[in-house]
Design an enzyme around this catalytic site. Sequence first.
Site, PDB file in Angstrom:
ATOM      1  CD  GLU A 155      31.361  29.134 -10.230  1.00 13.49           C
ATOM      2  OE1 GLU A 155      31.673  28.051 -10.727  1.00 13.49           O
ATOM      3  OE2 GLU A 155      31.018  29.465  -9.104  1.00 13.49           O
ATOM      4  CG  ASN A 208      20.638  31.972  -7.094  1.00 12.45           C
ATOM      5  OD1 ASN A 208      20.496  32.005  -8.197  1.00 12.45           O
ATOM      6  ND2 ASN A 208      21.803  32.206  -6.248  1.00 12.45           N
ATOM      7  CE  LYS A 251      21.327  18.530 -20.213  1.00 10.66           C
ATOM      8  NZ  LYS A 251      21.289  16.924 -19.843  1.00 10.66           N
ATOM      9  N   GLY A 253      18.983  15.369 -14.079  1.00 15.69           N
ATOM     10  CA  GLY A 253      20.412  15.036 -14.028  1.00 15.69           C
ATOM     11  C   GLY A 253      20.731  14.646 -12.527  1.00 15.69           C
ATOM     12  CB  CYS A 260      25.046  30.313  -6.390  1.00 21.19           C
ATOM     13  SG  CYS A 260      26.435  31.526  -6.685  1.00 21.19           S
TER      14      CYS A 260
HETATM   15  C1  UDX Z   1      23.641  30.038 -10.507  1.00 20.59           C
HETATM   16  C2  UDX Z   1      22.682  31.134 -11.296  1.00 20.59           C
HETATM   17  O1  UDX Z   1      22.385  30.568 -12.423  1.00 20.59           O
HETATM   18  C3  UDX Z   1      23.232  32.503 -11.209  1.00 20.59           C
HETATM   19  O2  UDX Z   1      22.008  33.314 -11.725  1.00 20.59           O
HETATM   20  C4  UDX Z   1      23.724  32.936  -9.734  1.00 20.59           C
HETATM   21  O3  UDX Z   1      24.306  34.101  -9.804  1.00 20.59           O
HETATM   22  C5  UDX Z   1      24.747  32.005  -9.347  1.00 20.59           C
HETATM   23  O4  UDX Z   1      24.239  30.474  -9.399  1.00 20.59           O
HETATM   24  P1  UDX Z   1      26.001  28.829 -11.373  1.00 20.59           P
HETATM   25  O5  UDX Z   1      26.109  28.188 -10.028  1.00 20.59           O
HETATM   26  O6  UDX Z   1      27.103  29.319 -12.040  1.00 20.59           O
HETATM   27  O7  UDX Z   1      24.916  29.995 -11.350  1.00 20.59           O
HETATM   28  O8  UDX Z   1      25.324  27.618 -12.502  1.00 20.59           O
HETATM   29  P2  UDX Z   1      24.100  27.461 -13.100  1.00 20.59           P
HETATM   30  O9  UDX Z   1      24.311  27.389 -14.618  1.00 20.59           O
HETATM   31  O10 UDX Z   1      22.998  27.989 -12.720  1.00 20.59           O
HETATM   32  O11 UDX Z   1      23.987  25.796 -12.768  1.00 20.59           O
HETATM   33  C6  UDX Z   1      23.890  25.503 -11.357  1.00 20.59           C
HETATM   34  C7  UDX Z   1      23.641  23.925 -11.358  1.00 20.59           C
HETATM   35  O12 UDX Z   1      22.488  23.386 -11.696  1.00 20.59           O
HETATM   36  C8  UDX Z   1      24.777  23.019 -11.964  1.00 20.59           C
HETATM   37  O13 UDX Z   1      25.161  22.169 -11.272  1.00 20.59           O
HETATM   38  C9  UDX Z   1      23.910  22.468 -13.156  1.00 20.59           C
HETATM   39  O14 UDX Z   1      24.496  21.284 -13.631  1.00 20.59           O
HETATM   40  C10 UDX Z   1      22.561  22.329 -12.395  1.00 20.59           C
HETATM   41  N1  UDX Z   1      21.390  22.479 -13.475  1.00 20.59           N
HETATM   42  C11 UDX Z   1      21.277  23.661 -14.152  1.00 20.59           C
HETATM   43  C12 UDX Z   1      20.709  21.389 -13.656  1.00 20.59           C
HETATM   44  O15 UDX Z   1      20.798  20.176 -13.090  1.00 20.59           O
HETATM   45  N2  UDX Z   1      19.531  21.308 -14.730  1.00 20.59           N
HETATM   46  C13 UDX Z   1      19.243  22.587 -15.390  1.00 20.59           C
HETATM   47  O16 UDX Z   1      18.454  22.622 -16.126  1.00 20.59           O
HETATM   48  C14 UDX Z   1      20.014  23.769 -15.202  1.00 20.59           C
END
Ligand code: UDX
Length: 439
Positions: A155, A208, A251, A253, A260
């Site tokens: 997203e 995922n 990262k 957090g 997802c």
């Molecule tokens: C995810 C997958 O990346 C994607 O391939 C799948 O199709 C759907 O699920 P999305 O949920 O849109 O996508 O977001 P993403 O950018 O992957 O982040 C997911 C969550 O992880 C967020 O809450 C983000 O803040 C968190 N996150 C991500 C971290 O806390 N640290 C990171 O290093 C990366």
Amino acid sequence: MRIAVIGTGYVGLVTGVALSEIGHTVTCIDVDPVKVSQLNQGIPTIYEPGLKDLIQKNLTAGRLSFTSYHHEGLEQAEVVYIAVGTPQRTDGAADLKYVEQAALDIAGNISDNVIVVIKSTVPVGTNFYIRDFINQHTKDGIQIKIASNPEFLREGSAVKDTFHGDRIVIGAEDSATAGVIEAINQPFNIPVLKTDILSAEMIKYSSNAFLATKISFINEIANICEKMGANVEEVAKGMGFDHRIGPDFLKAGIGYGGSCFPKDTNALVQLAGNHHHDFNLLKSVIQVNNNQQSLLIEKIIQRFDDIKGKKVAVLGLAFKPNTDDIRESPALVMIPRLVELGAKVIAYDPIAIENTKRQLNCPVVYTTEIEEALSGADCTVIITDWPEVKNLDLSVFNRLMTAPIVFDGRNCYSLDSVRQSPIEYYSIGRPSSIPELIG
Ligand code: UDX
């Protein structure tokens, strides 16, 4: 190719629009006539950079249309994509009711042998179940073929991810079916992996689950770093140079959210359990994430003892930047807890306020102005690393707040810049910065 896409949520809408952009004639079907009418006027129903222009361009070109009548999209289709939601049931498993409804709609409306492509994230084995389910309900001996084509878009960057993805996975029973789906996707010019159906379904869940594991792993390292005085950002940087580990998704957090990771990790634990496998590792990943979402609250309680009557500015409601999606956002856990503790919460978000209002029924003041949220606040809690928050001039905290005390759940600011300001600053996995301690 004449394609029908059932479901105009994130996955369905972006898929349908992208397939029309590469030249196919696409009808997107959704049961919600209000959504359909909005989309036919070129107004996107989700916030996604770049999507509006593509919808308008392809509507005008006559390659894209939206309808709430299944027969309009399905009668002429050669390939039908199912892209409806698979929400989480109370037991953690995926709920297939929308996929089953789409299957019935397909069976009742197709006029020829079509290929049905399942884009929705479905438990391993579902493609076979849906194939048989449709074939049992078709008329005139029509028999469909099934293909699994899981979606990996994120997203907030869904359009970019669709045109520049790392791979396209196609699971099919025979090479002819796989070949048709490969040909449809050929203009994207993205590497294709053709595999069996069960493996394709499993690739999505495993990807995922692995990414969620990376996040929970680094969050645990962050929690240990805090106790030892190390800095998780330096640790993640040092780890990421190793090409076997890689720098992405390290990262730290306040935990992962969204539509997802939480849902798919729970579903995979369930799925493994159904096959008598206790997926302990993934259970721990989920547990770490649940704990991580309430970490900042514990830090606030430690700092203030009692926050009754205190004004708390919450920066960010969306589960991540560039989306108005609040599903499984840490905000939904943290704000009710702050209110329960007696805090007066004022929450800032540029685009996710309406969605939050629909979900949260506790007293919160909302604003799209950061300065309004910070004015007179006793402490600030950062939940989403919006660029507007990351790019703030740090002097604003001192200028507007009663006392500049900041709890940053996304490590938005460098420790160097914070140390040069009068802010009392607590972040994740990094030493706190308390001005009187610095001296
Ligand atoms: C995810 C997958 O990346 C994607 O391939 C799948 O199709 C759907 O699920 P999305 O949920 O849109 O996508 O977001 P993403 O950018 O992957 O982040 C997911 C969550 O992880 C967020 O809450 C983000 O803040 C968190 N996150 C991500 C971290 O806390 N640290 C990171 O290093 C990366």
